[in-house]
Design a protein around this motif. Structure first.
Motif, PDB file in Angstrom:
ATOM      1  N   GLU A   1      -7.818  19.180  -7.270  1.00 39.15           N
ATOM      2  CA  GLU A   1      -7.313  19.643  -5.982  1.00 39.15           C
ATOM      3  C   GLU A   1      -5.795  19.781  -5.965  1.00 39.15           C
ATOM      4  N   HIS A   2      -5.149  19.312  -7.009  1.00 36.30           N
ATOM      5  CA  HIS A   2      -3.681  19.361  -7.052  1.00 36.30           C
ATOM      6  C   HIS A   2      -3.215  20.799  -7.308  1.00 36.30           C
ATOM      7  N   PRO A   3      -2.291  21.323  -6.522  1.00 38.14           N
ATOM      8  CA  PRO A   3      -1.839  22.722  -6.703  1.00 38.14           C
ATOM      9  C   PRO A   3      -1.237  22.987  -8.067  1.00 38.14           C
ATOM     10  N   ALA A   4      -0.592  21.993  -8.673  1.00 39.28           N
ATOM     11  CA  ALA A   4       0.073  22.218  -9.959  1.00 39.28           C
ATOM     12  C   ALA A   4      -0.909  22.338 -11.114  1.00 39.28           C
ATOM     13  N   PHE A   5      -2.169  21.882 -10.916  1.00 39.82           N
ATOM     14  CA  PHE A   5      -3.136  21.939 -12.016  1.00 39.82           C
ATOM     15  C   PHE A   5      -3.468  23.384 -12.373  1.00 39.82           C
ATOM     16  N   GLU A   6      -3.683  24.213 -11.356  1.00 40.96           N
ATOM     17  CA  GLU A   6      -3.945  25.635 -11.581  1.00 40.96           C
ATOM     18  C   GLU A   6      -2.766  26.288 -12.288  1.00 40.96           C
ATOM     19  N   MET A   7      -1.578  25.943 -11.860  1.00 42.83           N
ATOM     20  CA  MET A   7      -0.376  26.534 -12.436  1.00 42.83           C
ATOM     21  C   MET A   7      -0.213  26.133 -13.906  1.00 42.83           C
ATOM     22  N   MET A   8      -0.540  24.860 -14.206  1.00 44.74           N
ATOM     23  CA  MET A   8      -0.401  24.388 -15.576  1.00 44.74           C
ATOM     24  C   MET A   8      -1.407  25.068 -16.504  1.00 44.74           C
ATOM     25  N   LEU A   9      -2.655  25.212 -16.051  1.00 47.19           N
ATOM     26  CA  LEU A   9      -3.657  25.878 -16.886  1.00 47.19           C
ATOM     27  C   LEU A   9      -3.323  27.352 -17.066  1.00 47.19           C
ATOM     28  N   GLU A  10      -2.750  27.965 -16.048  1.00 43.73           N
ATOM     29  CA  GLU A  10      -2.307  29.351 -16.179  1.00 43.73           C
ATOM     30  C   GLU A  10      -1.230  29.461 -17.245  1.00 43.73           C
ATOM     31  N   ASN A  11      -0.277  28.531 -17.209  1.00 43.67           N
ATOM     32  CA  ASN A  11       0.777  28.527 -18.217  1.00 43.67           C
ATOM     33  C   ASN A  11       0.201  28.293 -19.609  1.00 43.67           C
ATOM     34  N   ALA A  12      -0.753  27.362 -19.691  1.00 41.85           N
ATOM     35  CA  ALA A  12      -1.378  27.062 -20.987  1.00 41.85           C
ATOM     36  C   ALA A  12      -2.078  28.290 -21.552  1.00 41.85           C
ATOM     37  N   LYS A  13      -2.745  29.029 -20.707  1.00 45.38           N
ATOM     38  CA  LYS A  13      -3.470  30.208 -21.161  1.00 45.38           C
ATOM     39  C   LYS A  13      -2.522  31.342 -21.557  1.00 45.38           C
ATOM     40  N   MET A  14      -1.486  31.580 -20.746  1.00 40.57           N
ATOM     41  CA  MET A  14      -0.576  32.686 -21.012  1.00 40.57           C
ATOM     42  C   MET A  14       0.256  32.464 -22.272  1.00 40.57           C
ATOM     43  N   ASN A  15       0.521  31.192 -22.620  1.00 38.63           N
ATOM     44  CA  ASN A  15       1.393  30.896 -23.750  1.00 38.63           C
ATOM     45  C   ASN A  15       0.644  30.301 -24.935  1.00 38.63           C
ATOM     46  N   VAL A  16      -0.659  30.539 -25.002  1.00 39.69           N
ATOM     47  CA  VAL A  16      -1.448  29.953 -26.075  1.00 39.69           C
ATOM     48  C   VAL A  16      -0.980  30.426 -27.454  1.00 39.69           C
ATOM     49  N   GLY A  17      -0.457  31.622 -27.530  1.00 40.57           N
ATOM     50  CA  GLY A  17      -0.026  32.153 -28.826  1.00 40.57           C
ATOM     51  C   GLY A  17       1.203  31.479 -29.389  1.00 40.57           C
ATOM     52  N   SER A  18       2.001  30.821 -28.555  1.00 35.14           N
ATOM     53  CA  SER A  18       3.240  30.207 -29.024  1.00 35.14           C
ATOM     54  C   SER A  18       3.123  28.700 -29.188  1.00 35.14           C
ATOM     55  N   ILE A  19       1.918  28.158 -29.065  1.00 35.91           N
ATOM     56  CA  ILE A  19       1.712  26.710 -29.196  1.00 35.91           C
ATOM     57  C   ILE A  19       1.422  26.369 -30.654  1.00 35.91           C
ATOM     58  N   ARG A  20       1.988  25.262 -31.124  1.00 38.65           N
ATOM     59  CA  ARG A  20       1.747  24.819 -32.493  1.00 38.65           C
ATOM     60  C   ARG A  20       0.277  24.473 -32.688  1.00 38.65           C
TER      61      ARG A  20
ATOM     62  N   GLN B   1       9.218  21.718 -15.110  1.00 33.37           N
ATOM     63  CA  GLN B   1      10.209  22.377 -15.967  1.00 33.37           C
ATOM     64  C   GLN B   1       9.931  21.963 -17.406  1.00 33.37           C
ATOM     65  N   TYR B   2       8.898  22.566 -18.027  1.00 35.25           N
ATOM     66  CA  TYR B   2       8.569  22.196 -19.397  1.00 35.25           C
ATOM     67  C   TYR B   2       8.237  23.441 -20.189  1.00 35.25           C
ATOM     68  N   THR B   3       8.386  23.326 -21.504  1.00 35.67           N
ATOM     69  CA  THR B   3       8.135  24.453 -22.398  1.00 35.67           C
ATOM     70  C   THR B   3       6.643  24.548 -22.681  1.00 35.67           C
ATOM     71  N   PRO B   4       6.190  25.670 -23.226  1.00 37.19           N
ATOM     72  CA  PRO B   4       4.769  25.785 -23.564  1.00 37.19           C
ATOM     73  C   PRO B   4       4.301  24.701 -24.525  1.00 37.19           C
ATOM     74  N   GLN B   5       5.213  24.215 -25.412  1.00 39.18           N
ATOM     75  CA  GLN B   5       4.806  23.182 -26.356  1.00 39.18           C
ATOM     76  C   GLN B   5       4.499  21.864 -25.650  1.00 39.18           C
ATOM     77  N   GLN B   6       5.055  21.681 -24.455  1.00 40.84           N
ATOM     78  CA  GLN B   6       4.865  20.422 -23.759  1.00 40.84           C
ATOM     79  C   GLN B   6       3.592  20.399 -22.905  1.00 40.84           C
ATOM     80  N   VAL B   7       2.907  21.514 -22.841  1.00 35.16           N
ATOM     81  CA  VAL B   7       1.639  21.543 -22.106  1.00 35.16           C
ATOM     82  C   VAL B   7       0.666  20.541 -22.711  1.00 35.16           C
ATOM     83  N   SER B   8       0.665  20.465 -24.041  1.00 41.20           N
ATOM     84  CA  SER B   8      -0.223  19.516 -24.720  1.00 41.20           C
ATOM     85  C   SER B   8       0.106  18.086 -24.327  1.00 41.20           C
ATOM     86  N   ASN B   9       1.403  17.762 -24.211  1.00 45.06           N
ATOM     87  CA  ASN B   9       1.795  16.416 -23.794  1.00 45.06           C
ATOM     88  C   ASN B   9       1.280  16.096 -22.392  1.00 45.06           C
TER      89      ASN B   9
END
Length: 648
Positions: free
Chosen positions: A149-168, A115-123
């Motif tokens: 191999e962790h299932p959440a890694f794919e999900m996190m990179l997907e989120n990072a890619k989809m929200n790249v435009g809103s990251i500082r 449960q994190y915002t796109p800005q927290q992907v960097s963290n």
């Protein structure tokens, strides 16, 4: 009833886990072979059964992507965040950061609630990278495998890619740095997407973001997006150079620009760095020298300032940084006698706190700089005498090379040092390769030490046969070493159990050598019209040594009746060696020149040296030659002058 209810719940949980595992196994089962803990994973990840490309897989081309309208809990969570009050968001962010700090591995980070915002992907990404930086290689490899191999890694990179435009911008640069360091393939969609986003926002990057971006681009492999971003970064840096106020940021961009930077831009960077020297901390000073080496840029004013700062605070510098400074100075071909002496004296005075490996590395880099660290070599010589068996074969070869090359005299400890080295060598003789054996004998001969065991092993037919079969390009150096060993056995005449000699086929050809024309012209002018002086040019001795000029003159105060003709004539061998034949900052000849002088004396010559530097001034060179060839005249002249002054 309770037992039945407990049993039903446990069966339901087990079914859920098995279903989730079955669902994810088809997606992840072939990936582990591609995550071996390397920094940049070059092998493409395997696609899922539905051929849906993963966000951290390599792609052959970066074309339009098919958007899958799947429910994304990460995006949904970020949308829900916008409806919450600022105070609740601040509280949740602080809790999130606190949880993040307690994560000790990438898997721990990925196990956190998503449960994190796109800005927290960097963290998330930076904490994952920070958590494995100090791990051992094997531990890092295992952790990276678990991460991929962790299932959440794919999900996190997907989120990072989809929200790249809103990251500082700063988070954009940090995220790219973390992904590359974690081993996400550089040609994957997510990395390439971030590279394109950096290109679009480059003009809006501040000094810190530019520095981070320069750091990640420095080690990335070439690709169209990387090359375009580097080119754009160079243009932005050149335009913003006057506004850079941070030393680390300046050094980072200097390293990125590299050796291909135009000389004009290098001069601008030099002036900028000189204007900031008062801000240099000790680490800034060390890093500036290695940065100049990385750029291939020689700035004498900047080097002088940095080396002085290092000498002033030498006791604060750790081993790795000090060694890097010396290696960088070698690459820049810059030598500072005062700095080198300070380092040598400091290490010698604290010799007990350094490991043997560290001291040998220091000695090796000093030898490559042609500098003789006398204090350090004397201190280390005592350690070798005390415990010679602590040296490995590699250590022994390095120590022999340094002490023979720099022609260092241990004085009263010389014999004990050489005997200790010979004792340590004996145990390694059966394991040594033929070429290592040749180098060992060559170094020992330069030192004037002739243990019989290594020499006998070298001159065995089996060893010589192996050396004859070496590649053609290696034979020249091999011939030089055999020639030196041959001359030492022939002229020094060491006492051995049985006579030894190098077979003529191993000696190679006679080295061609031409005397400097300027030296010959000067000698002709000085002695050409003197009847009692004979001048010979480019004389070969023992078919291997070449003398630039030989001056023969009668010896005074010798009776012709009691002396032979050879004893009545003095032969002066005039040599003009290169500056590299001497230890830096001294007139001490290095190993090869020292053994040549030793052998010329054995053959009855009086060696006279005049360097290439001294020949540059013809008037001074003529005076030096007169003083060195006729020292008695100089003494007589000085006495006459003193008498005249006394009378006055």
């Amino acid at each position: 009833m309770r037992r039945s209810l407990h049993y039903c719940i446990s069966q339901w949980k087990q079914y859920s886990l098995v279903s989730a595992s079955a669902k994810n196994s088809s997606l992840w089962n072939l990936q582990s072979a591609h995550t071996r803990g390397t920094r940049h994973i070059q092998t493409p990840m395997v696609a899922s059964l539905h051929s849906a490309e993963r966000f951290h897989s390599r792609v052959s081309r970066l074309g339009p992507e098919k958007k899958e309208h799947l429910p994304n809990p990460l995006v949904s969570a970020s949308a829900a965040d916008e409806l919450q009050s600022p105070s609740s968001q601040t509280q949740r962010n602080s809790m999130f950061l606190e949880q993040l700090q307690h994560c000790g591995s990438p898997s721990d980070v990925l196990d956190l609630p998503s449960q994190y915002t796109p800005q927290q992907v960097s963290n998330y990404l930076m904490q994952m990278w920070t958590s494995i930086k100090k791990m051992s290689h094997e531990q890092r490899r295992c952790e990276l495998q678990l991460m991929f191999e962790h299932p959440a890694f794919e999900m996190m990179l997907e989120n990072a890619k989809m929200n790249v435009g809103s990251i500082r911008n700063d988070n954009l640069a940090y995220s790219l740095l973390a992904m590359v360091n974690l081993g996400v393939p550089q040609r994957s969609r997510v990395v390439q997407t971030y590279l394109r986003a950096c290109q679009e926002k480059l003009n809006d990057f501040d000094e810190k973001s530019l520095s981070i971006l320069a750091t990640v681009l420095e080690d990335m492999e070439r690709s169209p997006n990387v090359d375009a971003l580097k080119h754009g970064l160079r243009m932005v840096i050149e335009a913003r150079l006057p506004q850079i106020t941070n030393v680390v940021a300046l050094q980072t961009v200097m390293r990125l620009l590299g050796k291909d930077t135009s000389l004009d831009l290098k001069r601008k960077l030099e002036q900028k760095a000189l204007s900031m020297t008062d801000q240099f901390s000790p680490p800034n000073t060390h890093y500036m020298i290695s940065t100049m080496a990385k750029m291939g840029f020689y700035s004498k004013p900047l080097l002088q300032i940095c080396t002085q700062k290092i000498a002033d605070r030498i006791h604060e510098i750790p081993f790795n940084r000090l060694l890097t400074v010396l290696q960088s100075l070698r690459e820049l071909r810059y030598r500072d006698h005062a700095l080198f002496t300070t380092i040598s004296n400091y290490i010698a005075s604290t010799v007990d706190i350094w490991s043997q490996k560290e001291i040998i590395l220091f000695l090796s880099v000093f030898e490559s700089l042609a500098f003789c660290p006398a204090a350090l070599m004397a201190a280390f010589g005592e350690k070798v005498i005390a415990n010679p068996n602590a040296l490995t074969l590699k250590d022994l070869l390095c120590v022999l090379k340094v002490y023979s090359s720099l022609n260092f005299d241990l004085q009263q400890n010389r014999e004990a040092f050489l005997q200790s080295i010979s004792q340590a060598l004996d145990s390694y003789l059966p394991k040594m390769s033929a070429y290592d054996l040749l180098k060992t004998c060559y170094y020992l001969c330069l030192l004037g030490h002739f243990p019989s065991a290594p020499l006998e092993n070298l001159l065995q037919d089996s060893t010589l046969e192996v050396l004859r079969s070496r590649a053609e390009k290696q034979l020249r150096r091999q011939d030089q070493m055999f020639q030196t060993v041959h001359l030492c056995l022939h002229l020094d005449q060491p006492v051995l159990p049985r006579p030894l000699s190098v077979p003529p086929p191993m000696l190679g050809g006679v080295p061609a050598n031409e005397a400097p024309v300027k030296l010959l012209q000067l000698l002709q002018r000085l002695f050409g019209d003197q009847e009692d002086v004979a001048l010979q040019e480019t004389v070969a001795v023992e078919n291997l040594y070449s003398i630039d000029a030989v001056i023969s003159r009668p010896v005074a105060n010798h009776s012709e009746e009691t002396c032979s003709q050879a004893e009545q004539t003095e032969r002066i061998a005039v040599l003009c060696p290169a500056s590299s034949a001497f230890c830096f900052g001294t007139s001490t000849p290095r190993g090869p020149l020292a053994v040549k002088l030793r052998h010329l004396k054995v053959l009855g010559y009086l060696p006279i040296l005049i360097t290439e530097q001294e020949l540059k001034s013809e008037e001074n060179a003529a005076e030096l030659l007169r003083e060195r060839i006729f020292p008695d005249r100089r003494t007589l002249s000085s006495k006459t002058s003193s008498f005249v002054e006394h009378d006055l």
